[in-house]
Scaffold this motif. Structure first.
Motif, PDB file in Angstrom:
ATOM      1  N   ARG A  99       1.207  -1.280   0.346  1.00 23.48           N
ATOM      2  CA  ARG A  99       0.088   0.493   0.169  1.00 23.48           C
ATOM      3  C   ARG A  99       0.479   1.374  -0.014  1.00 23.48           C
ATOM      4  O   ARG A  99       0.545   2.333  -1.025  1.00 23.48           O
ATOM      5  CB  ARG A  99      -1.033   0.114   0.859  1.00 23.48           C
ATOM      6  N   ARG A 102       1.725   1.610  -3.690  1.00 23.25           N
ATOM      7  CA  ARG A 102       0.597   1.349  -4.129  1.00 23.25           C
ATOM      8  C   ARG A 102       1.667   1.495  -6.359  1.00 23.25           C
ATOM      9  O   ARG A 102       0.850   1.828  -6.756  1.00 23.25           O
ATOM     10  CB  ARG A 102       0.498   1.802  -4.342  1.00 23.25           C
ATOM     11  N   ASP A 103       2.204   2.920  -6.087  1.00 22.87           N
ATOM     12  CA  ASP A 103       2.267   4.124  -7.362  1.00 22.87           C
ATOM     13  C   ASP A 103       3.603   3.102  -8.073  1.00 22.87           C
ATOM     14  O   ASP A 103       3.565   3.192  -9.005  1.00 22.87           O
ATOM     15  CB  ASP A 103       2.401   5.450  -6.657  1.00 22.87           C
ATOM     16  N   GLN A 104       4.302   2.274  -7.292  1.00 21.76           N
ATOM     17  CA  GLN A 104       5.188   1.410  -7.739  1.00 21.76           C
ATOM     18  C   GLN A 104       5.267  -0.234  -8.952  1.00 21.76           C
ATOM     19  O   GLN A 104       5.431  -0.129  -9.579  1.00 21.76           O
ATOM     20  CB  GLN A 104       6.389   1.336  -6.482  1.00 21.76           C
TER      21      GLN A 104
ATOM     22  N   SER B 243      -2.257   8.078  -3.371  1.00 21.99           N
ATOM     23  CA  SER B 243      -1.786   7.151  -4.115  1.00 21.99           C
ATOM     24  C   SER B 243      -2.413   6.953  -5.890  1.00 21.99           C
ATOM     25  O   SER B 243      -1.220   6.593  -6.969  1.00 21.99           O
ATOM     26  CB  SER B 243      -1.242   6.062  -3.685  1.00 21.99           C
ATOM     27  N   ALA B 246      -1.080  10.092  -8.150  1.00 17.01           N
ATOM     28  CA  ALA B 246       0.481   9.778  -7.643  1.00 17.01           C
ATOM     29  C   ALA B 246       1.160   9.366  -8.982  1.00 17.01           C
ATOM     30  O   ALA B 246       1.482   9.263  -9.818  1.00 17.01           O
ATOM     31  CB  ALA B 246       1.499   9.256  -7.402  1.00 17.01           C
ATOM     32  N   ARG B 247      -0.227   8.043  -9.058  1.00 13.51           N
ATOM     33  CA  ARG B 247       0.308   6.453 -10.160  1.00 13.51           C
ATOM     34  C   ARG B 247      -0.425   7.357 -11.204  1.00 13.51           C
ATOM     35  O   ARG B 247       0.354   7.074 -12.406  1.00 13.51           O
ATOM     36  CB  ARG B 247      -0.813   5.665  -9.771  1.00 13.51           C
ATOM     37  N   ILE B 251       4.545  10.294 -10.923  1.00 17.20           N
ATOM     38  CA  ILE B 251       5.294  10.768  -9.596  1.00 17.20           C
ATOM     39  C   ILE B 251       5.691  10.397  -8.636  1.00 17.20           C
ATOM     40  O   ILE B 251       4.132   9.750  -8.681  1.00 17.20           O
ATOM     41  CB  ILE B 251       4.808  12.522  -9.443  1.00 17.20           C
TER      42      ILE B 251
END
Lengths: 318, 486
Positions: A99, A102-104, B243, B246-247, B251
């Motif tokens: 979590r 989560r963006d990665q 999140s 950002a996704r 960024i």
């Protein structure tokens, strides 16, 4: 990549692998027990005590439980939220880490990790466990492998992915030492001999718990011996759960992260992984058994702990 | 086969879909026809698919004051969309742009000459005592003179269907991720409907937001700014949104601990050393941004960040000090601001508002507490609010005391009978009150996501739509006006 992201992806990889290995460890123990008829309190302690010793969890268990029963140990290692290494806790931490990054990671990864977490949270896990523990542990194992497969197939193989791999392989190497060590802790029933029927069937369970049965039988033409199994799980270069295989991959991935040529080192984790790698590359059954298997495995575990620390200090907490 | 809307009763309210029992409004006609071909079972199945997809994706928000262990909840999602015809939207859009321009002009003025005070439009005392006014930033020029980059302005409709502005959220408005996610869900669940309806897409939002952030980047970024989203962390109620955004923008999402300031420049700690940061889309309130300037106990912020901002080495969105514009007392003056700065009449009126700081208003408020909605000036999320007709005598007495003790901090409004829309509640379609939060971006130009977040009070009769108070959401469709309407 942010250091925090590196830290989280690494631990996400570790916790997924740890959940799986705990499931394997418990399952193999349940399987071994099937070979024994008598179920007195002493037998229970004799069979379930070693699980706790090998996980280094005896102390907390004793604080939480007055009685020593198989059911208590299974619950402690599977569901106990106060045990930070229980399967349930591992899945929780894996999800928390996922979590946080989560963006990665890919949506597919996140959904699989979340699904496993929901499985534990909504009570399905406990229900499946009661219905058939073997199938339940299989399910956890497959769920972890699904997550790892989805990770390989959907996440960009860049830095964050390498941190996931580092976490996975260091954890798996550590687990294989513990599964092997479990056999050391389990005493043979009186009257049974090393190399006897019970001993051999226990070694076969060890192989099964590492998914290594078929691979081993092919190599050794069906001949299961204690030395053979230990050598296989420590030294085999191509079996994906052997300690050597895991350390090879770990060393590779460390070098990919820093873009250093393999065989050389630029930082402490690379130095330590190279050192352990060459030790394993040149190990023989004799050199292992002259130390004593248990002591040898202990030594590997210590080196893995140092590796983890050095890795953390180099990339995350500088 | 029972039809979904057969029994639906629009009641004595402005209903978005029906002008009377069985009389569908033209822009909903196609939807109704499609719904008639759908059995209750089909509809319920679709609803379950949508719900499961939210759960599996972990689209959740965190509830405070929840004693139970799991504090994550999914945001209830209702499948009946809220539809806005093209001409209606044009008017809303015009009104919102006008309002944002006035708010930005106001913020510039209030942190510089304070003409609006000097010319007697807003009393000095109101500004001085505004909780989120930052006198430390008097005379400070923000990049490109933009204060509010992202604004969420809440609109409601009264019994006649008139759009009114309920409040502006000029600090860190949240909810846009639900707009984008609910659109994706609706497309999965009702794929055929979209093509035929002419619904304006919403998926440019992330790119538009990146454009805004790049537009305000400092010159030192040399045209290639590193932009990050600063979150309080995974335990924040809106973490999913942070999140998600950002996704979508590609960024980095960072916490305060990932950043540090050296020589008045901001860096993030990466596995390859320190990397400079130029623009921060911060989802942390002013108070927590920098413990060396604001709250010293803040663990979320970055020491030295404010000084780096002052020196122009890093840009923040939104700027520091915008909270003075969404103070509920200052809200009262927004129509006057529009006239003062733009010389225009407000397109979107405010809700009639009484200030308890004004003697005559206060008297009226205290005499009519049981009929009014009372709000404290600086709370959000439906906290710190009294809904007179639904309150107990104890609650009313408590608010009376609070108002008398601190009149500056309260406003009151008549209870507006919010418009309703059909929503699926426990097996049938029932009318539920809704509002609308469009998201307004201000960079090189002002852009508004077509539609916005429609929140729905899922409890019968409830007027509180906040997610923290049991509210749900609906997909909001703005029609392109080109596809024939029937």
């Amino acid at each position: 990549m942010l250091s925090r992201v590196g830290d989280s992806t690494y631990w996400m990889g570790r916790y997924i692998e740890r959940a799986e290995n705990n499931a394997r460890l418990l399952d193999v123990n349940v399987q071994m027990l099937l070979d024994f008829e008598s179920r007195g309190v002493e037998t229970e302690r004799q069979f379930w005590g070693p699980i706790l010793s090998t996980l280094e969890d005896t102390e907390l268990f004793n604080r939480l439980h007055e009685e020593f029963t198989a059911a208590a140990v299974l619950d402690y290692v599977t569901f106990e939220r106060r045990n930070p290494n229980s399967i349930s806790s591992c899945i929780n931490y894996a999800r928390e880490n996922a979590r946080a990054v989560r963006d990665q990671i890919s949506s597919e990864m996140w959904e699989q990790i979340n699904a496993l977490w929901l499985f534990f949270r909504d009570g399905s896990a406990a229900r499946d466990f009661r219905a058939n523990s073997h199938e339940f542990y299989d399910k956890v194992t497959y769920a972890s492998q699904l997550i790892q497969g989805v990770t390989d197939a959907t996440m960009t193989h860049s830095e964050a992915w390498r941190f996931v791999q580092a976490g996975k392989f260091i954890e798996r190497a550590d687990s294989t030492t513990r599964i092997l060590d479990l056999k050391y802790h389990i005493l043979l029933p009186s009257g049974e001999q090393v190399g006897g029927n019970v001993d051999i069937s226990q070694w076969m369970s060890v192989l099964r718990s590492c998914s290594g049965m078929e691979a081993y039988l092919k190599i050794r033409q069906g001949n299961v011996t204690p030395w053979g199994v230990a050598e296989f799980l420590v030294c085999h270069a191509e079996f994906p759960r052997s300690i050597r295989f895991c350390v090879d991959r770990l060393d590779e991935v460390f070098h990919l992260i820093s873009a250093t040529e393999e065989g050389r080192f630029r930082n402490e984790p690379e130095r330590l992984s190279g050192l352990l790698r060459s030790q394993l590359d040149y190990a023989t059954p004799d050199s292992i058994f002259s130390h004593g298997l248990h002591e040898y495995l202990d030594g590997v575990q210590e080196q893995l702990i140092r590796l983890d620390l050095a890795f953390h200090e180099t990339y995350c907490a500088y | 086969m029972a039809s979904l809307f057969q029994e639906y009763d629009p009641g004595d309210f402005y209903d978005e879909m029906f002008s009377g029992r069985g009389q569908v409004r033209p822009h909903y006609a196609k939807l109704l026809r499609r719904a008639e071909a759908l059995s209750v079972e089909d509809f319920d199945r679709k609803r379950q698919i949508a719900e499961r997809s939210y759960l599996n994706q972990g689209i959740t928000f965190t509830v405070y004051n929840d004693q139970q262990e799991g504090t994550e909840r999914i945001f209830p999602f209702d499948l009946v969309p809220r539809i806005i015809p093209a001409d209606e939207w044009r008017q809303i859009e015009g009104g919102l742009k006008q309002r944002l321009n006035a708010l930005n002009a106001f913020l510039h003025d209030i942190y510089h000459e304070q003409r609006i005070v000097k010319e007697g439009v807003i009393p000095q005392e109101i500004i001085r005592s505004a909780k989120h006014f930052r006198p430390e930033f008097m005379g400070f020029d923000v990049p490109k003179n933009i204060y509010i980059h992202v604004c969420g302005t809440d609109l409601i409709r009264d019994r006649k269907g008139r759009y009114l502005v309920l409040e502006d959220n000029a600090r860190c408005p949240s909810g846009v991720s639900y707009v984008l996610e609910s659109r994706m869900t609706m497309k999965r669940v009702f794929p055929q409907l979209f093509a035929r309806y002419g619904v304006r897409p919403v998926d440019r939002y992330a790119q538009d937001l990146v454009d805004v952030l790049h537009y305000v980047a400092p010159a030192s970024a040399a045209g290639d700014p590193t932009t990050v989203l600063l979150t309080p962390g995974i335990h924040n109620a809106a973490y999913f949104e942070h999140s998600f955004l950002a996704r979508s923008m590609g960024i980095e999402i960072v916490t305060g601990a990932d950043l540090l300031v050296q020589n008045d420049r901001v860096f993030m700690k990466t596995t390859k050393g320190l990397k400079p940061v130029h623009v921060i889309y911060r989802r942390i309130d002013d108070d927590f941004l920098d413990p060396s300037v604001f709250r010293p106990d803040s663990l979320l912020g970055v020491p030295g960040l404010v000084e780096a901002y002052r020196k122009g080495n890093v840009s923040l969105a939104n700027s520091i000090g915008t909270g003075v514009a969404d103070d509920k007392v200052v809200y009262y003056y927004v129509p006057a601001m529009i006239k003062f700065y733009l010389g225009e009449e407000p397109v979107l009126p405010n809700v009639e508002t009484f200030l308890s700081a004004v003697d005559s208003d206060r008297k009226y408020i205290l005499n009519n507490l049981a009929k009014l909605v009372v709000k404290s000036a600086n709370e959000s999320g439906g906290y710190g609010m009294l809904i007179g007709p639904q309150a107990t005598t104890g609650e009313i007495a408590r608010f009376r005391q609070m108002i008398e003790a601190d009149p500056r901090n309260f406003v009151a409004q008549p209870v507006i009978s919010l418009s309703r829309s059909p929503a699926w509640c426990g097996g049938s379609m029932q009318g539920r009150h809704i509002d609308l939060r469009p998201f307004i971006l201000c960079g090189e130009e002002v852009r508004i996501i077509p539609g916005g977040l429609t929140r729905v009070a899922m409890r019968e009769g409830s007027l509180v739509v906040n997610s923290s108070q049991g509210g749900g959401s609906k997909d909001t469709w703005v029609l392109d006006g080109e596809t024939e309407s029937c």
